[in-house]
Scaffold this motif. Structure first.
Motif, PDB file in Angstrom:
ATOM      1  N   LYS A  58       0.847  -1.208   0.000  1.00  0.00           N
ATOM      2  CA  LYS A  58       0.000   0.000   0.000  1.00  0.00           C
ATOM      3  C   LYS A  58       0.874   1.246   0.000  1.00  0.00           C
ATOM      4  N   PHE A  59       1.950   1.196   0.773  1.00  0.00           N
ATOM      5  CA  PHE A  59       2.852   2.349   0.871  1.00  0.00           C
ATOM      6  C   PHE A  59       3.489   2.650  -0.503  1.00  0.00           C
ATOM      7  N   ILE A  60       3.981   1.621  -1.167  1.00  0.00           N
ATOM      8  CA  ILE A  60       4.666   1.847  -2.460  1.00  0.00           C
ATOM      9  C   ILE A  60       3.669   2.343  -3.518  1.00  0.00           C
ATOM     10  N   LEU A  61       2.497   1.716  -3.562  1.00  0.00           N
ATOM     11  CA  LEU A  61       1.495   2.147  -4.553  1.00  0.00           C
ATOM     12  C   LEU A  61       1.118   3.615  -4.310  1.00  0.00           C
ATOM     13  N   GLY A  62       0.996   3.983  -3.028  1.00  0.00           N
ATOM     14  CA  GLY A  62       0.650   5.369  -2.672  1.00  0.00           C
ATOM     15  C   GLY A  62       1.776   6.319  -3.060  1.00  0.00           C
ATOM     16  N   LYS A  63       2.987   5.941  -2.721  1.00  0.00           N
ATOM     17  CA  LYS A  63       4.151   6.801  -2.974  1.00  0.00           C
ATOM     18  C   LYS A  63       4.307   7.111  -4.470  1.00  0.00           C
ATOM     19  N   TYR A  64       4.080   6.107  -5.294  1.00  0.00           N
ATOM     20  CA  TYR A  64       4.265   6.289  -6.744  1.00  0.00           C
ATOM     21  C   TYR A  64       2.947   6.613  -7.459  1.00  0.00           C
ATOM     22  N   ARG A  65       1.898   6.774  -6.669  1.00  0.00           N
ATOM     23  CA  ARG A  65       0.556   7.073  -7.202  1.00  0.00           C
ATOM     24  C   ARG A  65       0.151   6.095  -8.307  1.00  0.00           C
ATOM     25  N   LEU A  66       0.262   4.837  -7.992  1.00  0.00           N
ATOM     26  CA  LEU A  66      -0.051   3.799  -8.983  1.00  0.00           C
ATOM     27  C   LEU A  66      -1.188   2.917  -8.489  1.00  0.00           C
ATOM     28  N   SER A  67      -1.859   2.274  -9.442  1.00  0.00           N
ATOM     29  CA  SER A  67      -2.762   1.191  -9.054  1.00  0.00           C
ATOM     30  C   SER A  67      -2.433   0.006  -9.953  1.00  0.00           C
ATOM     31  N   ALA A  68      -2.939  -1.175  -9.570  1.00  0.00           N
ATOM     32  CA  ALA A  68      -2.592  -2.381 -10.318  1.00  0.00           C
ATOM     33  C   ALA A  68      -3.132  -2.318 -11.747  1.00  0.00           C
ATOM     34  N   ASN A  69      -2.318  -2.775 -12.679  1.00  0.00           N
ATOM     35  CA  ASN A  69      -2.730  -2.829 -14.081  1.00  0.00           C
ATOM     36  C   ASN A  69      -3.298  -4.224 -14.364  1.00  0.00           C
ATOM     37  N   LYS A  70      -4.618  -4.284 -14.482  1.00  0.00           N
ATOM     38  CA  LYS A  70      -5.295  -5.585 -14.632  1.00  0.00           C
ATOM     39  C   LYS A  70      -4.857  -6.314 -15.896  1.00  0.00           C
ATOM     40  N   LYS A  71      -4.651  -5.530 -16.969  1.00  0.00           N
ATOM     41  CA  LYS A  71      -4.284  -6.130 -18.262  1.00  0.00           C
ATOM     42  C   LYS A  71      -2.972  -6.915 -18.153  1.00  0.00           C
ATOM     43  N   LEU A  72      -2.117  -6.480 -17.246  1.00  0.00           N
ATOM     44  CA  LEU A  72      -0.823  -7.157 -17.082  1.00  0.00           C
ATOM     45  C   LEU A  72      -0.860  -8.210 -15.968  1.00  0.00           C
ATOM     46  N   GLY A  73      -2.063  -8.529 -15.526  1.00  0.00           N
ATOM     47  CA  GLY A  73      -2.213  -9.579 -14.513  1.00  0.00           C
ATOM     48  C   GLY A  73      -1.628  -9.183 -13.167  1.00  0.00           C
ATOM     49  N   GLN A  74      -1.700  -7.900 -12.840  1.00  0.00           N
ATOM     50  CA  GLN A  74      -1.074  -7.461 -11.588  1.00  0.00           C
ATOM     51  C   GLN A  74      -1.966  -7.688 -10.375  1.00  0.00           C
ATOM     52  N   ASN A  75      -1.632  -8.714  -9.607  1.00  0.00           N
ATOM     53  CA  ASN A  75      -2.243  -8.952  -8.301  1.00  0.00           C
ATOM     54  C   ASN A  75      -1.069  -9.166  -7.359  1.00  0.00           C
ATOM     55  N   PHE A  76      -0.879  -8.221  -6.460  1.00  0.00           N
ATOM     56  CA  PHE A  76       0.335  -8.235  -5.650  1.00  0.00           C
ATOM     57  C   PHE A  76       0.172  -9.127  -4.427  1.00  0.00           C
ATOM     58  N   LEU A  77       1.165  -9.949  -4.208  1.00  0.00           N
ATOM     59  CA  LEU A  77       1.152 -10.909  -3.103  1.00  0.00           C
ATOM     60  C   LEU A  77       1.423 -10.174  -1.789  1.00  0.00           C
ATOM     61  N   ILE A  78       0.534 -10.374  -0.801  1.00  0.00           N
ATOM     62  CA  ILE A  78       0.695  -9.624   0.462  1.00  0.00           C
ATOM     63  C   ILE A  78       0.775 -10.536   1.680  1.00  0.00           C
ATOM     64  N   ASP A  79       0.863 -11.853   1.445  1.00  0.00           N
ATOM     65  CA  ASP A  79       0.864 -12.789   2.573  1.00  0.00           C
ATOM     66  C   ASP A  79       2.304 -13.236   2.856  1.00  0.00           C
ATOM     67  N   ASP A  80       2.841 -12.795   3.989  1.00  0.00           N
ATOM     68  CA  ASP A  80       4.240 -13.103   4.305  1.00  0.00           C
ATOM     69  C   ASP A  80       4.502 -14.598   4.499  1.00  0.00           C
ATOM     70  N   ASP A  81       3.502 -15.324   4.988  1.00  0.00           N
ATOM     71  CA  ASP A  81       3.697 -16.774   5.162  1.00  0.00           C
ATOM     72  C   ASP A  81       3.839 -17.452   3.806  1.00  0.00           C
ATOM     73  N   VAL A  82       3.040 -17.006   2.844  1.00  0.00           N
ATOM     74  CA  VAL A  82       3.124 -17.612   1.506  1.00  0.00           C
ATOM     75  C   VAL A  82       4.487 -17.292   0.882  1.00  0.00           C
ATOM     76  N   ILE A  83       4.945 -16.067   1.070  1.00  0.00           N
ATOM     77  CA  ILE A  83       6.259 -15.684   0.519  1.00  0.00           C
ATOM     78  C   ILE A  83       7.355 -16.574   1.119  1.00  0.00           C
TER      79      ILE A  83
END
Ligand code: SAM
Length: 291
Positions: free
Chosen positions: A9-34
């Motif tokens: 959330k911090f990075i998206l806010g800082k760069y004023r970006l949102s996910a680009n659906k066309k490029l399949g952007q779904n950002f992983l946010i689960d530290d256990d999965v990582i």
């Protein structure tokens, strides 16, 4: 230290970006999965890791901790700026701004392997091109050790299905030829932002030293598999005769029977070994007709 959700959330806010659906952007946010991806891919300091679609760099930062070197391939220029800012101090990080399907991975490995010993691919894949990416990595015979990737659950289930089981499809056999596939962990859709419509899973493909079965003509082998699954409800014989590899249906029938199989059998009932024998016999028949 921020967790992956706060950081994303911090990075998206800082760069004023949102996910680009066309490029399949779904950002992983689960530290256990990582952490699970890192452990199951068994990354070591001797490894060259290729990451496809690093996005904001959530998985990348962990990979950089464990690997000897990370080469990341990202198509989106917005992500490139973020990744460059974030990892500019790392001397074991190389970033390529390109479409992974257009990258010469042989060259990439040759130029980056240096004193490292194994090549491992690790990624949360862009789902709209999962199959082409996996098949490129396998078909190009790159000498890689393993591929550990997040994919859509349904696709992962097909890839890791046992050949000959109900779930198996063309991709099951194509992957089984090159690699041993296993499901690592189920990942629910709330592990990503934005939340996708589908659940996911991490799968691992351990690349075989040599293909699972002896095939005289790989092109025919893959054509036979594809033809057998063109229309799932069709019998093997119909799929094959529509493919045009051998035109005479009677000859195909005889070949199927010579394998001890029922003429009405469906493609998904065959083992990879039976597909190999079938392809070898059809190839022989094809050649004898065309001499
Ligand atoms: N690795 C990040 C994560 O886990 O949060 C992002 C994963 S997101 C599912 C897929 C990533 O692949 C995005 O960053 C997207 O921009 C990138 N991508 C999409 N198409 C691509 C392509 N053809 N070549 C390289 N990267 C691509």
């Amino acid at each position: 230290m921020k967790n992956s959700l706060e950081e994303t959330k911090f990075i998206l806010g800082k760069y004023r970006l949102s996910a680009n659906k066309k490029l399949g952007q779904n950002f992983l946010i689960d530290d256990d999965v990582i952490q699970n991806i890192i452990e199951s891919s068994d990354i070591q300091k001797e490894d060259l890791v290729i990451e496809i679609g690093p996005g904001l760099g959530t998985l990348t930062s962990k990979l950089l901790e464990y690997a000897g070197k990370v080469v990341a391939i990202e198509l989106d220029k917005n992500m490139i700026q973020i990744l460059n800012d974030r990892f500019k101090l790392y001397d074991n990080f190389i970033l390529l701004n390109n479409d992974v399907l257009k990258v010469n991975i042989h060259e990439l490995i040759k130029n980056n392997i240096e004193k490292l010993s194994k090549v491992k691919v690790v990624a949360n894949l862009p789902y709209y091109i999962t199959t082409p990416i996996i098949m490129k990595l396998l078909e190009e015979k790159l000498g890689i050790d393993s591929i550990t990737v997040m994919v859509q659950k349904e696709v992962g289930d097909r890839i890791t299905a046992k050949p000959g089981s109900k779930l198996s499809g063309a991709i099951t056999y194509s992957v089984d030829y090159y690699a041993e596939a296993e499901e690592v962990v189920f990942v629910d859709k709330y592990s990503f932002i934005p939340v996708p419509e589908v659940d996911s899973e991490v799968i691992k493909l351990k690349i075989r030293k040599k293909p699972k079965v002896d095939v005289k003509n790989e092109e025919i082998f893959f054509k036979v598999i594809k033809a057998s699954f063109m229309q799932r409800r069709k019998t093997l014989i119909n799929g094959l005769s529509n493919s045009g590899i051998v035109k005479d249906k009677e000859k195909i029938k005889k070949i199927i029977e010579s394998l001890g199989l029922d003429v009405d059998i469906r493609g998904e009932k065959l083992t990879t070994e039976q597909f190999a024998t079938l392809a070898n016999l059809l190839d022989c028949e094809n050649k004898s007709v065309n001499v």
